[in-house]
Write a protein that holds these residues in place. Sequence first.
Motif, PDB file in Angstrom:
ATOM      1  N   GLU A   3       0.892  -1.296   0.144  1.00  0.00           N
ATOM      2  CA  GLU A   3      -0.126   0.016   0.003  1.00  0.00           C
ATOM      3  C   GLU A   3       0.877   1.310  -0.057  1.00  0.00           C
ATOM      4  OE1 GLU A   3      -2.701  -0.173   3.075  1.00  0.00           O
ATOM      5  OE2 GLU A   3      -4.066  -1.979   2.278  1.00  0.00           O
ATOM      6  N   THR A   4       2.157   1.142   0.306  1.00  0.00           N
ATOM      7  CA  THR A   4       3.049   2.202   0.333  1.00  0.00           C
ATOM      8  C   THR A   4       4.496   1.789  -0.221  1.00  0.00           C
ATOM      9  OG1 THR A   4       2.182   3.057   2.469  1.00  0.00           O
ATOM     10  CG2 THR A   4       4.411   4.006   1.841  1.00  0.00           C
ATOM     11  N   ILE A  61       0.552   4.853  -2.071  1.00  0.00           N
ATOM     12  CA  ILE A  61       1.167   5.907  -1.825  1.00  0.00           C
ATOM     13  C   ILE A  61       2.520   5.955  -2.011  1.00  0.00           C
ATOM     14  CG2 ILE A  61       1.368   7.575   0.013  1.00  0.00           C
ATOM     15  CD1 ILE A  61      -1.366   7.722  -0.881  1.00  0.00           C
ATOM     16  N   GLY A  85      -2.029   6.889  -5.698  1.00  0.00           N
ATOM     17  CA  GLY A  85      -2.955   7.295  -5.045  1.00  0.00           C
ATOM     18  C   GLY A  85      -2.530   8.831  -4.339  1.00  0.00           C
ATOM     19  N   GLU A 173      -0.647   9.519   5.395  1.00  0.00           N
ATOM     20  CA  GLU A 173      -2.041   8.813   5.811  1.00  0.00           C
ATOM     21  C   GLU A 173      -3.155   9.720   5.084  1.00  0.00           C
ATOM     22  OE1 GLU A 173      -4.806   5.882   6.337  1.00  0.00           O
ATOM     23  OE2 GLU A 173      -2.581   5.757   6.723  1.00  0.00           O
ATOM     24  N   ARG A 176      -4.319   9.445   1.435  1.00  0.00           N
ATOM     25  CA  ARG A 176      -5.037   8.341   1.094  1.00  0.00           C
ATOM     26  C   ARG A 176      -6.675   8.728   0.877  1.00  0.00           C
ATOM     27  NH1 ARG A 176      -1.445   3.975   1.474  1.00  0.00           N
ATOM     28  NH2 ARG A 176      -0.381   4.238   3.234  1.00  0.00           N
TER      29      ARG A 176
END
Length: 211
Positions: A3-4, A61, A85, A173, A176
């Motif tokens: 996700e990162t 991200i 994102g 964060e 997102r």
Amino acid sequence: MTETLIVPGLNGSPAGHWQHHWLEIDPQATLVEQEDWARPVLTDWLHQLEAALMASRPGVILVAHSLGCALVAALAGRPAASHVGGALLVAPADIASLSQTVPSAASFADSAGSRLPFASILVASRNDPYMSFAGADRCASTWGSALYDLGEAGHVNIASGFGPWPDALTLAEGLRGRPARAGRVRTAAPSAALRDRSYAPRLHDSGLGLG
């Protein structure tokens, strides 16, 4: 699934660097590896970044530092950008200056002239030896990034006291689920300062804020 994506700059991010600490505490974060960290060539580095993007969750991200910021900027206009994102761009390096000591870095010079198609926050220091604050302001304007003023924080690396840096995770964060052109909102209060450092971060420009 990832996700990162952590995107280091020249010479990578060694043990002790805040990006290294991020990888240790976040199981959904992955390092974008490069074959030659000491000799950056845009086409080679971009290929690695795009491959990592395609293997990650849509809406990933990007968390970039120094020359890694110019690498992320090179995604503008490329299909792989649709997988991003948002991007946290920390302490970008001045390519013209860096190229004087690392000639291959000149290949990144033409990558930084377009607006990014995804939300982004540029974190800048007022005494960064590799980029003036005015230069960071211009990059933020060009890329359409919110500019987060970190005060006098050097190059935001080990030398300037940045080991674990929880505020970076908070900033990322906030990206997102944000649209590329979010309205200006109030800046979130930072967490406790690292070591004995006292920061006064603030949103310097419009584009994307923290709520």
